[in-house]
Design an enzyme around this catalytic site. Structure first.
Site, PDB file in Angstrom:
ATOM      1  N   ARG A   1      11.237   2.496  -5.023  1.00 13.78           N
ATOM      2  CA  ARG A   1      12.309   2.922  -5.927  1.00 13.78           C
ATOM      3  C   ARG A   1      13.528   3.479  -5.194  1.00 13.78           C
ATOM      4  O   ARG A   1      14.578   3.693  -5.785  1.00 13.78           O
ATOM      5  CB  ARG A   1      11.753   3.962  -6.924  1.00 13.78           C
ATOM      6  CG  ARG A   1      10.804   3.350  -7.939  1.00 13.78           C
ATOM      7  CD  ARG A   1       9.918   4.385  -8.621  1.00 13.78           C
ATOM      8  NE  ARG A   1       8.760   4.761  -7.812  1.00 13.78           N
ATOM      9  CZ  ARG A   1       7.830   5.639  -8.170  1.00 13.78           C
ATOM     10  NH1 ARG A   1       7.934   6.247  -9.341  1.00 13.78           N
ATOM     11  NH2 ARG A   1       6.813   5.928  -7.376  1.00 13.78           N
TER      12      ARG A   1
ATOM     13  N   THR B   1      -3.120   6.608  -3.278  1.00 11.59           N
ATOM     14  CA  THR B   1      -3.196   7.933  -2.657  1.00 11.59           C
ATOM     15  C   THR B   1      -4.630   8.316  -2.279  1.00 11.59           C
ATOM     16  O   THR B   1      -4.854   8.982  -1.265  1.00 11.59           O
ATOM     17  CB  THR B   1      -2.599   9.007  -3.597  1.00 11.59           C
ATOM     18  OG1 THR B   1      -3.157   8.817  -4.909  1.00 11.59           O
ATOM     19  CG2 THR B   1      -1.090   8.887  -3.693  1.00 11.59           C
TER      20      THR B   1
END
Ligand code: UD1
Ligand code: CA
Length: 471
Positions: free
Chosen positions: A17, A82
């Site tokens: 992003r 993660t």
């Protein structure tokens, strides 16, 4: 400092992003790459040899930023989430035991005290894990903290997987956890790939622990800025603003005057002494140190430079990697760079450039000069328009100017060159040879006056002819 704690900082993601060729964690806020914020905070919490960074996307670049700090490196070969990132470090982390703090490389505003409180709560609450959360007006993009009827934490659900009711929850996950390391590694293998993304989410550990009859306790922070995660450049700009505001606030409290503070940029690690006055739009960056009672004029930029006490920098000056001793003056419109050094009371005026040049005590160059690769003694006067010709097209050469030398205006000093102390250079000279102490050098043709000279009148033909330029 917690000797039983280890910190692992997740920094392997690309940061899509950000729309950048640079890995997200290398973008800068407050004058430092994001990853350095996370590492510096981690070092306040755990011993250096127990701090690790997980790298993956453009690993070499992130490693190059990490290695000099002394933090360890964990490689995540594929960016599979993660949870997968922490599991990539199993060999390096599991045997450390104690408490495992998982932090992220894109959360630069988290305070040391908050991390310490998180680790403290993990022990005092007897929870298997603690997690930092906060309440925000707009939770878009964050994992939501889902609590059960009794109000205790049941699971963390990523936005993509939220039901409409869950999406309305405004308590969000910071991504920062403290685990009982032993129990973490016992259950970490239970994380399954997310159905939609195929990634292994660390956040799934909450539900896994609850199923095992263990509890996870949130530590909710009041200042939601602290957990601002940087995913795009809007958030990066917001974090930068907050870090700079914190710095300016602290400097104002410490006795520095900052005019129009909203326009001034000062990096976090900069030091500034009492009663210094900083003008609007000034920027002081990198490892700069500014003494007491200085004046930094409007729109000046000072980067990685050291200024003593009572130094005056007039507006629109650019000073990089240089040193100005006490009572030195520079500007307006001065450029001082690459290890230049102004000794006490030296003055550099408008449109003067100094490169790798030392100016002795009380020496002056007040207008329109270039002094490069030069060493000037004390009380030297450099006239307007003086140029050191330090470059012969192949190599750079040195110029030495002794104490008390006077260089007349518009002189051209061809290096290598030595002008001994108290010598005098006549204005407009081109000096190519050593000038002995106490002598005067004139390096120009003598003026000739032709008395009674008159301009020859033009013929009519000459006066009316058009000038034709032949190719
Ligand atoms: C994550 C959390 C979300 C939380 C948010 C806070 C998960 C699944 N989601 O979402 O609940 O609200 O942070 O900002 O944990 N990383 C790796 N390897 C990977 C993927 C990511 O090292 O395979 C690193 C990234 O470099 C980054 C951090 O982990 O520093 C977080 O990853 P990011 O993709 O930003 O997660 P979010 O979507 O923000
Ligand atoms: Ca994030």
């Amino acid at each position: 400092m917690l000797t039983d704690a280890a910190v692992v900082i997740l920094a392997a993601g690309q940061g899509t992003r950000m729309k950048s060729r640079l890995p997200k964690v290398l973008h800068r806020a407050g004058g430092k790459p994001l990853i350095r914020h996370s590492i510096d905070t981690a070092f306040q919490v755990a011993p250096v040899e127990r701090v690790f960074v997980v790298v993956g996307y453009q690993a070499e670049k992130v490693e190059a930023e990490t290695e000099p700090t002394g933090a360890g490196i964990i490689r995540q070969t594929v960016q599979a989430g993660t949870g997968h990132a922490v599991l990539s470090g199993r060999d390096q982390l599991e045997h450390l035991g104690g408490r495992l703090i998982v932090s992220v490389g894109d959360c630069p505003l988290i305070r040391t005290e908050t991390l310490l409180a998180l680790a403290e709560l993990q022990l005092s609450s007897a929870a298997v894990a603690t997690v930092i959360t906060t309440e925000v007006a707009n939770p878009t993009g964050y994992g939501r903290m889902i609590r059960n009827a009794a109000g205790s934490l049941a699971e963390i659900v990523e936005e993509k997987d939220c039901t409409p009711e869950q999406r309305a929850v405004r308590e969000i996950n910071s991504g920062i956890f403290c685990f009982n390391a032993e129990l973490f590694w016992k259950h970490a293998g239970e994380i399954r790939a997310n159905e939609k993304s195929g990634e292994y989410y660390l956040t799934d550990m909450v539900a896994i622990f609850i199923r095992a009859g263990l509890s996870v306790v949130p530590l909710k922070v009041a200042d939601s800025n602290e957990v601002l995660g940087i995913n795009n450049r809007v958030e990066l700009a917001a974090a930068d603003r907050i870090i700079r505001d914190r710095k300016i606030h602290q400097l104002l409290l410490d006795g520095v005057t900052i005019e129009k503070p909203e326009t001034v940029t000062i990096d976090a690690q900069v030091q500034i002494g009492m009663d210094t006055i900083i003008g609007p739009f000034a920027q002081i960056t990198g490892h700069s140190v500014v003494g007491e009672n200085c004046r930094i004029g409007a729109c000046s930029i000072i980067a990685d430079s050291q200024l003593g006490d009572e130094v005056e920098v007039f507006p629109f000056s650019l000073i990089t990697a240089s040193q100005l001793d006490a009572k030195a003056h520079a500007g307006p419109f001065a450029r001082i760079r690459m290890g230049a050094h102004l000794l006490e009371g030296a003055h550099v005026g408008n449109f003067v450039e100094l490169k790798k040049t030392r100016m002795g005590k009380g020496s002056k160059s007040m207008h329109l000069a270039y002094l490069g690769d030069s060493t000037l003694g004390d009380k030297v006067n450099i006239g307007a328009g003086t140029i050191t010709c330090n470059y012969d097209g192949h190599r750079k050469h040195q110029t030495f100017i002794g104490d008390g030398v006077f260089v007349g205006s518009n002189s051209t000093l061809v290096a290598p060159l030595e002008i001994e102390s108290t010598a005098y250079i006549a204005a407009g000279s081109t000096v190519t040879h050593k000038v002995p102490a106490g002598s005067m050098a004139v390096g120009r043709s003598r003026q000739v006056n032709k008395e009674g000279w008159k301009r020859k009148p033009l013929t009519t033909a000459e006066a009316t002819a058009e000038t034709v330029l032949k190719p």
